[in-house]
Design a protein around this motif. Sequence first.
Motif, PDB file in Angstrom:
ATOM      1  N   GLN A   5       1.668 -10.856   6.019  1.00 52.50           N
ATOM      2  CA  GLN A   5       0.388 -10.155   5.982  1.00 52.50           C
ATOM      3  C   GLN A   5       0.267  -9.440   4.640  1.00 52.50           C
ATOM      4  OE1 GLN A   5      -0.513  -7.516   9.471  1.00 52.50           O
ATOM      5  NE2 GLN A   5      -0.601  -5.986   7.836  1.00 52.50           N
ATOM      6  N   TRP A   6      -0.838  -9.642   3.972  1.00 51.86           N
ATOM      7  CA  TRP A   6      -1.035  -9.066   2.640  1.00 51.86           C
ATOM      8  C   TRP A   6      -2.365  -8.323   2.604  1.00 51.86           C
ATOM      9  CZ3 TRP A   6       0.904 -13.860   3.740  1.00 51.86           C
ATOM     10  CH2 TRP A   6       2.233 -14.091   3.345  1.00 51.86           C
ATOM     11  N   GLN A   7      -2.359  -7.165   1.942  1.00 51.96           N
ATOM     12  CA  GLN A   7      -3.572  -6.347   1.920  1.00 51.96           C
ATOM     13  C   GLN A   7      -4.117  -6.175   0.514  1.00 51.96           C
ATOM     14  OE1 GLN A   7      -2.369  -2.746   4.061  1.00 51.96           O
ATOM     15  NE2 GLN A   7      -3.374  -3.568   5.886  1.00 51.96           N
ATOM     16  N   ALA A  20       9.968   3.592  -1.173  1.00 49.61           N
ATOM     17  CA  ALA A  20       9.917   3.645  -2.640  1.00 49.61           C
ATOM     18  C   ALA A  20       9.470   5.034  -3.099  1.00 49.61           C
ATOM     19  CB  ALA A  20       8.946   2.587  -3.156  1.00 49.61           C
ATOM     20  N   HIS A  21       9.769   5.355  -4.356  1.00 50.51           N
ATOM     21  CA  HIS A  21       9.196   6.563  -4.951  1.00 50.51           C
ATOM     22  C   HIS A  21       7.741   6.278  -5.277  1.00 50.51           C
ATOM     23  CE1 HIS A  21      12.600   9.319  -5.889  1.00 50.51           C
ATOM     24  NE2 HIS A  21      13.285   8.215  -5.620  1.00 50.51           N
ATOM     25  N   ARG A  22       6.891   7.210  -4.927  1.00 52.79           N
ATOM     26  CA  ARG A  22       5.459   6.989  -5.149  1.00 52.79           C
ATOM     27  C   ARG A  22       4.922   8.047  -6.097  1.00 52.79           C
ATOM     28  NH1 ARG A  22       1.002   6.612  -0.307  1.00 52.79           N
ATOM     29  NH2 ARG A  22      -0.580   7.917  -1.264  1.00 52.79           N
ATOM     30  N   PRO A  72      -5.172   4.751   2.310  1.00 48.79           N
ATOM     31  CA  PRO A  72      -3.796   4.351   2.651  1.00 48.79           C
ATOM     32  C   PRO A  72      -3.215   3.358   1.644  1.00 48.79           C
ATOM     33  CG  PRO A  72      -5.380   3.281   4.109  1.00 48.79           C
ATOM     34  CD  PRO A  72      -6.162   4.264   3.275  1.00 48.79           C
ATOM     35  N   ARG A 120      -7.718  -4.138  -1.627  1.00 46.49           N
ATOM     36  CA  ARG A 120      -8.873  -3.241  -1.476  1.00 46.49           C
ATOM     37  C   ARG A 120      -9.650  -3.267  -2.777  1.00 46.49           C
ATOM     38  NH1 ARG A 120      -6.331   1.566   0.220  1.00 46.49           N
ATOM     39  NH2 ARG A 120      -5.628   1.713  -1.914  1.00 46.49           N
ATOM     40  N   LEU A 136      -1.492  -0.057   0.404  1.00 40.75           N
ATOM     41  CA  LEU A 136      -1.668  -1.449   0.818  1.00 40.75           C
ATOM     42  C   LEU A 136      -0.301  -1.980   1.229  1.00 40.75           C
ATOM     43  CD1 LEU A 136      -3.937  -2.531  -2.166  1.00 40.75           C
ATOM     44  CD2 LEU A 136      -4.679  -1.988   0.164  1.00 40.75           C
ATOM     45  N   ASP A 137      -0.222  -2.532   2.426  1.00 37.92           N
ATOM     46  CA  ASP A 137       1.065  -2.999   2.934  1.00 37.92           C
ATOM     47  C   ASP A 137       1.158  -4.516   2.912  1.00 37.92           C
ATOM     48  OD1 ASP A 137       2.103  -0.479   3.403  1.00 37.92           O
ATOM     49  OD2 ASP A 137       1.085  -0.323   5.340  1.00 37.92           O
ATOM     50  N   ASP A 138       2.223  -4.992   2.324  1.00 38.51           N
ATOM     51  CA  ASP A 138       2.491  -6.430   2.289  1.00 38.51           C
ATOM     52  C   ASP A 138       3.810  -6.662   2.997  1.00 38.51           C
ATOM     53  OD1 ASP A 138       0.229  -6.700   0.673  1.00 38.51           O
ATOM     54  OD2 ASP A 138       1.397  -6.267  -1.126  1.00 38.51           O
ATOM     55  N   GLU A 175       8.424  12.843  -7.025  1.00 31.20           N
ATOM     56  CA  GLU A 175       8.656  13.066  -5.600  1.00 31.20           C
ATOM     57  C   GLU A 175       8.723  11.721  -4.865  1.00 31.20           C
ATOM     58  OE1 GLU A 175       9.058  16.061  -3.871  1.00 31.20           O
ATOM     59  OE2 GLU A 175       9.407  16.642  -5.957  1.00 31.20           O
ATOM     60  N   ALA A 176       9.608  11.634  -3.892  1.00 32.06           N
ATOM     61  CA  ALA A 176       9.678  10.426  -3.069  1.00 32.06           C
ATOM     62  C   ALA A 176       8.471  10.385  -2.143  1.00 32.06           C
ATOM     63  CB  ALA A 176      10.959  10.419  -2.260  1.00 32.06           C
ATOM     64  N   SER A 177       8.104   9.157  -1.797  1.00 27.02           N
ATOM     65  CA  SER A 177       7.001   8.966  -0.847  1.00 27.02           C
ATOM     66  C   SER A 177       7.391   9.574   0.488  1.00 27.02           C
ATOM     67  CB  SER A 177       6.749   7.476  -0.712  1.00 27.02           C
ATOM     68  OG  SER A 177       6.013   7.217   0.444  1.00 27.02           O
ATOM     69  N   GLU A 178       6.430  10.237   1.134  1.00 27.20           N
ATOM     70  CA  GLU A 178       6.770  10.851   2.413  1.00 27.20           C
ATOM     71  C   GLU A 178       6.763   9.816   3.525  1.00 27.20           C
ATOM     72  OE1 GLU A 178       2.504  11.082   1.492  1.00 27.20           O
ATOM     73  OE2 GLU A 178       4.270  11.804   0.482  1.00 27.20           O
ATOM     74  N   TYR A 182       7.993   3.093  -7.384  1.00 24.21           N
ATOM     75  CA  TYR A 182       9.221   2.864  -8.152  1.00 24.21           C
ATOM     76  C   TYR A 182      10.406   2.615  -7.227  1.00 24.21           C
ATOM     77  CZ  TYR A 182       6.575   5.171 -11.898  1.00 24.21           C
ATOM     78  OH  TYR A 182       5.632   5.518 -12.815  1.00 24.21           O
ATOM     79  N   CYS A 183      11.364   1.842  -7.751  1.00 27.75           N
ATOM     80  CA  CYS A 183      12.634   1.677  -7.048  1.00 27.75           C
ATOM     81  C   CYS A 183      13.440   2.967  -7.187  1.00 27.75           C
ATOM     82  CB  CYS A 183      13.414   0.516  -7.656  1.00 27.75           C
ATOM     83  SG  CYS A 183      15.135   0.468  -7.097  1.00 27.75           S
ATOM     84  N   PRO A 184      13.897   3.540  -6.062  1.00 30.07           N
ATOM     85  CA  PRO A 184      14.695   4.768  -6.142  1.00 30.07           C
ATOM     86  C   PRO A 184      16.047   4.530  -6.805  1.00 30.07           C
ATOM     87  CG  PRO A 184      13.909   4.364  -3.895  1.00 30.07           C
ATOM     88  CD  PRO A 184      13.673   3.108  -4.679  1.00 30.07           C
ATOM     89  N   LYS A 215       6.993   0.033   0.962  1.00 23.94           N
ATOM     90  CA  LYS A 215       6.562   1.151   0.112  1.00 23.94           C
ATOM     91  C   LYS A 215       6.986   2.499   0.698  1.00 23.94           C
ATOM     92  CE  LYS A 215       2.756  -1.294  -2.099  1.00 23.94           C
ATOM     93  NZ  LYS A 215       1.303  -1.537  -2.166  1.00 23.94           N
ATOM     94  N   ASP A 216       7.237   2.538   2.026  1.00 20.99           N
ATOM     95  CA  ASP A 216       7.712   3.778   2.649  1.00 20.99           C
ATOM     96  C   ASP A 216       9.066   4.199   2.079  1.00 20.99           C
ATOM     97  OD1 ASP A 216       5.477   3.681   4.180  1.00 20.99           O
ATOM     98  OD2 ASP A 216       6.470   3.019   6.037  1.00 20.99           O
ATOM     99  N   LYS A 246      -0.531 -12.731  -3.964  1.00 20.53           N
ATOM    100  CA  LYS A 246       0.672 -12.115  -3.392  1.00 20.53           C
ATOM    101  C   LYS A 246       1.428 -13.106  -2.507  1.00 20.53           C
ATOM    102  CE  LYS A 246      -1.046  -7.312  -3.176  1.00 20.53           C
ATOM    103  NZ  LYS A 246      -1.308  -6.202  -2.232  1.00 20.53           N
ATOM    104  N   LEU A 266      12.079   8.593 -12.122  1.00 22.04           N
ATOM    105  CA  LEU A 266      12.961   8.988 -11.017  1.00 22.04           C
ATOM    106  C   LEU A 266      12.848  10.454 -10.674  1.00 22.04           C
ATOM    107  CD1 LEU A 266      16.181   6.852 -11.446  1.00 22.04           C
ATOM    108  CD2 LEU A 266      14.368   6.663  -9.746  1.00 22.04           C
TER     109      LEU A 266
END
Lengths: 606, 94
Positions: A232-234, B38-40, B84, A236, B86-88, A603-606, B66-68, B35-36, A346, A600
């Motif tokens: 599945q690819w998204q 990865a560093h965003r 949101p 926007r 985009l999720d692949d 902040e990391a993604s929550e 980014y790759c952590p 992506k959850d 993709k 690096l």
Amino acid sequence: MDPMTFSIIRHRLFRIVDEAVITLKHVSGSAITNEGHDLMVSLYRADGTLLMGGVGFLHHLTSAAEACKSIIRRFEGDIHEGDIFLLNDPYTAALHTSDIYLVSPIHHEGRLVAWSACFVHVYDIGAVNPGGFAPQAPDIYTEGFSSPGIRLVAGGEMRQDVLDTILNMVRSPEMVTLDLRSMIACNNVARDRMQSLMTKYGAKEVDGACAELVNQSEDLFRARLRELPDGQWQSRQYLDVNGDTARVNLTMTKKDDRLIFDFSGSDPQSPYSINCTKWASLGGLFAPLFPLLCYDITWNEGVLRPVEMIAPEGSIVNCTRPAPVSVATVGAIQSVNNAACSTIGKMLGASEKYRNQSTAVWHANHFAIFKFGRNQKGGDSIGILTETFAGAGGARSFADGVEIGGEIPNPISRMANVETVEAAFPVRYLFRRRAPDSGGPGEYRGGTGGELALVPHKAPDGGINYVISGKGSRHPMSEGLAGGYPGAPNSYVWVKAPEDGANTPVTAAGGLDAISGTQERVSWGVYPLMGRDALYVRWNGGGGHGDPIVRDPEAVRRDVAAGLVTLQSAGDIYGVALRDGAVDETETMAKRKSIRSARLQQEASE
Amino acid sequence: MSGQDRISASVAVKEGQAVCAACGHDLGPATKPWKDHAHRREIPLALAGGQAYDTGHEGVLLRHFYCPGCAALLDTETAMAGDPALDDILAARG
Ligand SMILES: [Zn+2]
């Protein structure tokens, strides 16, 4: 059927479409058809299903099939040899009113055996704004003449009363006549060649080959889909009209030998004419699908069978009457093109076998600028800036995108010569060139778009006016892949000359900032280009592929030397240091290391 | 998914897990949004570098993932605040 005969018939069908396109161009006199190749010719089976999709704007292939089918429904029992029908209602099948379909039944020995269909963007359709794209239209009723199906030619004879009625509602009727006659000639050639094919091989034999060709395409496409990974690819896409943002959201799901394009979550239909109807959305998603997934498969009904589209009613991708749609082809339809190109890119990138065929999004922000007014010969001119067809290639997984490399939905698109435009309009180009930093950065860079500036020249009325519409210039739309940046957004600037004194002389090296005057961004509506003012246009580049800081520094040096990338972007985005025109390797390594460590620290993604 | 599939040129798949193609850092199951893990970073497009990205409008964002492990740029997205990611994802093959 023996494979030799099948192959001969298949190739003859290709050639029939080719010859019909040549006829269309020979008879038509407009720049948008001849120079921009804003056209399409295809063949359809007796029931209106797509048999042989031709070149030109590919989002028309399925819509013209629907046009044939709706003519069959409307005129059932009253379709005769030598008839030609006109259809341009977007809520029946067309993309917008100014893209007129002429569809012709093809008879053999008195029996309806096939259809040919073609379109051109006619010179004018009588909408509130000249040229057909109508940013000031609040509804379909103000977007010009619109027919769900009318007989223009009966048994080979032009219905003069019908033609006169249409011409009575448009600007420049003599040019619209030429457009219609070019399409009639095109259909006549397609019909004649189809009839001689049937005479030579037999109608039954040819129809059998056509049925086999459709099944072959279905089998080949399903086999290709089975080779690709399930997933599945998204994607926007954003559209901007005067600060109002609209979204087209796409989730593409591939499962076994099926492909589902789901536009749920896209915004409700807009009060502006950027909307598109469901037939237009279907055409929009097939435009990139044909060349990216079926480059070696005949484009016909067989390719349609494994594909499903979900487009919520009342949304920007399936609007309901009387929503305005005249800007659709550079509005929501192209957003659908772009979103589908992105998700298909993709999916290809995820495949071991097909990864080298994945591409970032090409020239995503097609725009419409229609110049109109009295020309240097005293006549009236209306015409599009065909630079919008010049495009920009998206980066591939192994190579840069092609500079000003065209666009995916129209494999034969191109732009007019500067001289052609200057001969038809009282304007002069200050410059037209590749635009620096327009290609999306990446390990492989997106192809650049271009930039140009126009000024009035020998204009009897002191200048001209223009209608501008599209998806605005706020958002980048040529999405990158695998870490590549998007191509830079479009830019449209009205440069108002200073009250006193002449404009600064402009050189190609100077660009926008070398034109003296105050700058005002424009993107939607009707504007003057008068006196010593200038219109500056930059169109977007293609998306990039991969992380820009792993791009070969030597490639970045070449880009800077060629004026395709600025020194600032070379340093800030690519992390490349140049000294005296050469790569400073030590400094480049240090720069890239520092970019990495800055990343690096985020902040990391929550 | 088959053993040879990947998510993109930057995100590979190893034994069902999404991993950074450059350093092998684990980014979670390939059937879930990588992506959850990865560093965003989200910046105004106007500050992304080069004048051409400056459209003079705020609110248009460029997201970086980014790759952590090695700081490779794995993906980008253009976005408006709050939209949101985009999720692949690849489907599990039964
Ligand atoms: Zn890594």
